[in-house]
Design an enzyme around this catalytic site. Structure first.
Site, PDB file in Angstrom:
ATOM      1  N   ARG A  96       0.820  -1.205   0.000  1.00 56.09           N
ATOM      2  CA  ARG A  96       0.000   0.000   0.000  1.00 56.09           C
ATOM      3  C   ARG A  96       0.862   1.265   0.000  1.00 56.09           C
ATOM      4  O   ARG A  96       0.412   2.332  -0.387  1.00 56.09           O
ATOM      5  CB  ARG A  96      -0.953  -0.020   1.207  1.00 56.09           C
ATOM      6  CG  ARG A  96      -1.960   1.113   1.223  1.00 56.09           C
ATOM      7  CD  ARG A  96      -3.213   0.770   2.017  1.00 56.09           C
ATOM      8  NE  ARG A  96      -2.949   0.152   3.296  1.00 56.09           N
ATOM      9  CZ  ARG A  96      -2.689   0.816   4.429  1.00 56.09           C
ATOM     10  NH1 ARG A  96      -2.666   2.149   4.416  1.00 56.09           N
ATOM     11  NH2 ARG A  96      -2.474   0.172   5.551  1.00 56.09           N
ATOM     12  N   LYS A 104      -8.099   3.974 -20.258  1.00 54.80           N
ATOM     13  CA  LYS A 104      -8.386   4.258 -21.655  1.00 54.80           C
ATOM     14  C   LYS A 104      -7.151   4.050 -22.537  1.00 54.80           C
ATOM     15  O   LYS A 104      -6.682   2.936 -22.704  1.00 54.80           O
ATOM     16  CB  LYS A 104      -8.937   5.676 -21.765  1.00 54.80           C
ATOM     17  CG  LYS A 104     -10.044   6.007 -20.758  1.00 54.80           C
ATOM     18  CD  LYS A 104     -11.205   5.030 -20.763  1.00 54.80           C
ATOM     19  CE  LYS A 104     -12.422   5.520 -19.996  1.00 54.80           C
ATOM     20  NZ  LYS A 104     -12.247   5.692 -18.563  1.00 54.80           N
ATOM     21  N   TYR A 108     -16.091  14.640 -17.828  1.00 57.39           N
ATOM     22  CA  TYR A 108     -16.610  13.280 -17.708  1.00 57.39           C
ATOM     23  C   TYR A 108     -17.723  13.277 -16.671  1.00 57.39           C
ATOM     24  O   TYR A 108     -17.635  13.929 -15.635  1.00 57.39           O
ATOM     25  CB  TYR A 108     -15.471  12.346 -17.313  1.00 57.39           C
ATOM     26  CG  TYR A 108     -15.900  10.975 -16.881  1.00 57.39           C
ATOM     27  CD1 TYR A 108     -16.725  10.181 -17.689  1.00 57.39           C
ATOM     28  CD2 TYR A 108     -15.485  10.442 -15.669  1.00 57.39           C
ATOM     29  CE1 TYR A 108     -17.123   8.921 -17.284  1.00 57.39           C
ATOM     30  CE2 TYR A 108     -15.869   9.186 -15.262  1.00 57.39           C
ATOM     31  CZ  TYR A 108     -16.691   8.424 -16.071  1.00 57.39           C
ATOM     32  OH  TYR A 108     -17.085   7.175 -15.667  1.00 57.39           O
ATOM     33  N   ASP A 123      -7.451  17.296 -17.536  1.00 61.56           N
ATOM     34  CA  ASP A 123      -7.694  15.893 -17.858  1.00 61.56           C
ATOM     35  C   ASP A 123      -7.231  15.663 -19.291  1.00 61.56           C
ATOM     36  O   ASP A 123      -7.802  16.200 -20.236  1.00 61.56           O
ATOM     37  CB  ASP A 123      -9.177  15.574 -17.696  1.00 61.56           C
ATOM     38  CG  ASP A 123      -9.474  14.085 -17.815  1.00 61.56           C
ATOM     39  OD1 ASP A 123      -8.837  13.417 -18.647  1.00 61.56           O
ATOM     40  OD2 ASP A 123     -10.350  13.593 -17.078  1.00 61.56           O
TER      41      ASP A 123
END
Length: 442
Positions: free
Chosen positions: A128, A272, A182, A247
């Site tokens: 982590r 993506k 988005y 973005d």
């Protein structure tokens, strides 16, 4: 018909930029070659020209900056140390924890991370906190975007959430944002799920909307799903000392590098184009090291870590990113030309910088087009090697209030298509048949 390249003129929301494409010959799509990447030679763990001596300590020597083209960086960044280890493919480290017989030293390293978020020296401690495979991807993406650092997360929304949490923790809860974004990003900001307050503006209104507690300005360019573009340099100037988050999911560093235009934070849904094959979910923020340290602390505390197998797939995906984006963009430009000439299509949106995304509005029922495709996959997401099409008002932007959607240019007849690597004539045959099934809507 004209292809509409929706953009913002300077920092204002200007008229659509249009171009009539000749219909007598196939248009040729050409991407300009990105400037070469200049960087210091860092290995996957951040050490410059590091070599391990027999005792396992790192000996660091200075090295002159290297200059590589983006295509070369895509193949080699994050892998620079492999040959010295006798490896060709990057290894996958699946360990969740790591042995240490020096508990005092480990405690000191954890304390240091808690204090400033810097990546701990020496071997990993716990998955982590960091993972060597994920670190390779982060190194590579930072090189491609031209930033000091990058921090990867389990999804694009986890990455955006971490940015907001960093600013919120500093008492900077106000966000200035430009629509469209988005749909889930829009919802996260509007609903105030993380305690943020958002002011929606046109680009020309950014400077006037800033407040003492403004922690972030957020834009997408090209935007999802209308492909509207903003002048990132002008927007960054309007932000003053407030960080601009751009973005860059649609454009990727192949088409633009927002950091060169003043953006401090570059967000990707790595699911993506960076992954590129529809089989990995991830997010990443490219930024300066100061902000990266805070993001690592949030990631450690909230647990939005990227799995190492996903990190491996992303690193592999980056190696073909320039080739995939260029080939898919060529297909998209040709489909945009054909759609613009089709009387069944009311409007085509295609960005000035190019790319593999198209949006178009139909005279008929868009749901009939979705139901009519056979080669193109009717599905959300984008950036895969195969072509996808979806109806934003029904899926990706359904969560955005209807009037806000319409005000942002997301009409109910708009379709968004992510163009893949299939033969363009096969793609057109499928679209042509699907458009023929669309029943006119009054």
């Amino acid at each position: 018909m004209k292809i509409h390249r929706i953009e913002y003129d300077g920092v204002g929301h200007g008229a659509n930029v249009t171009r009539v494409l000749a219909l007598t010959a196939r248009s040729v799509f050409r991407l300009r070659r990105m400037d070469s990447v200049v960087y210091d030679a860092y290995d996957a763990f951040g050490a410059r020209d590091a070599q391990d001596d027999l005792n396992g300590t790192r000996q660091v020597s200075a090295a002159p900056p290297l200059v590589r083209a983006l295509a070369t960086e895509a193949v080699h960044a994050g892998r620079d140390d492999l040959a010295a280890q006798g490896l060709h493919a990057a290894p996958i480290d699946l360990s969740t924890t790591y042995p240490s017989y020096d508990s005092r030293g480990e405690a000191a390293r954890i304390d240091a991370f808690a204090a400033d978020g810097a990546e701990p020296d020496g071997p990993p401690v716990y998955a982590r906190l960091g993972n060597p495979t994920v670190a390779r991807f982060e190194t590579a993406l930072a090189r491609l975007e031209g930033t000091e650092s990058a921090v990867a997360f389990a999804s694009g929304m986890a990455a955006l959430s971490a940015v907001l949490l960093v600013r919120n923790a500093m008492g900077l809860r106000h966000v200035v944002a430009v629509r469209p974004l988005y749909g889930c990003s829009d919802h996260l900001l509007t609903a105030g799920l993380l305690g943020s307050e958002v002011t929606w503006v046109d680009p020309a209104g950014i400077a006037d909307a800033l407040r003492p507690d403004t922690g972030l300005v957020m834009v997408e360019s090209p935007a999802n799903p209308t492909l509207a573009e903003v002048d990132l340099r002008a927007v960054a100037h309007a932000c003053g000392s407030v960080p601009l988050l751009a973005d860059n999911t649609f454009a990727t560093p192949v088409l633009q590098r927002p950091a060169e235009q003043g953006a401090r934070l570059i967000l990707h849904s790595a699911t993506k184009y960076l992954g590129g094959h529809g089989d990995v979910m991830a997010g990443v923020v490219a930024c300066d090291e100061e902000f990266a340290r805070r993001l690592r602390q949030v990631r450690f505390a909230t647990g939005g870590v990227l799995h190492p197998l996903a990190g491996y797939l992303l690193l592999r995906g980056l190696s073909t990113l320039p080739v995939r984006v260029r080939a898919a963009s060529s297909n998209a430009a040709e489909l945009a030309r054909r759609l613009a000439a089709d009387p069944r299509v009311a409007r085509v949106h295609y960005p000035r910088i190019g790319g593999a995304m198209i949006a178009f509005e139909v005279h008929g029922d868009p749901h009939d087009v979705i139901a009519g495709v056979r080669l193109v996959t009717p599905a959300v997401s984008l950036g895969s090697v195969d072509s996808l099409i979806q109806h934003p008002a029904s899926i990706s932007h359904r969560i955005v209030p209807e009037q806000d959607r319409h005000d942002a240019g997301v009409s109910d007849r708009l379709l968004r298509m992510s163009v893949g690597l299939e033969d363009v004539d096969d793609l057109w045959a499928d679209l042509d048949a699907a458009l023929g099934n669309a029943v006119p809507v009054a």
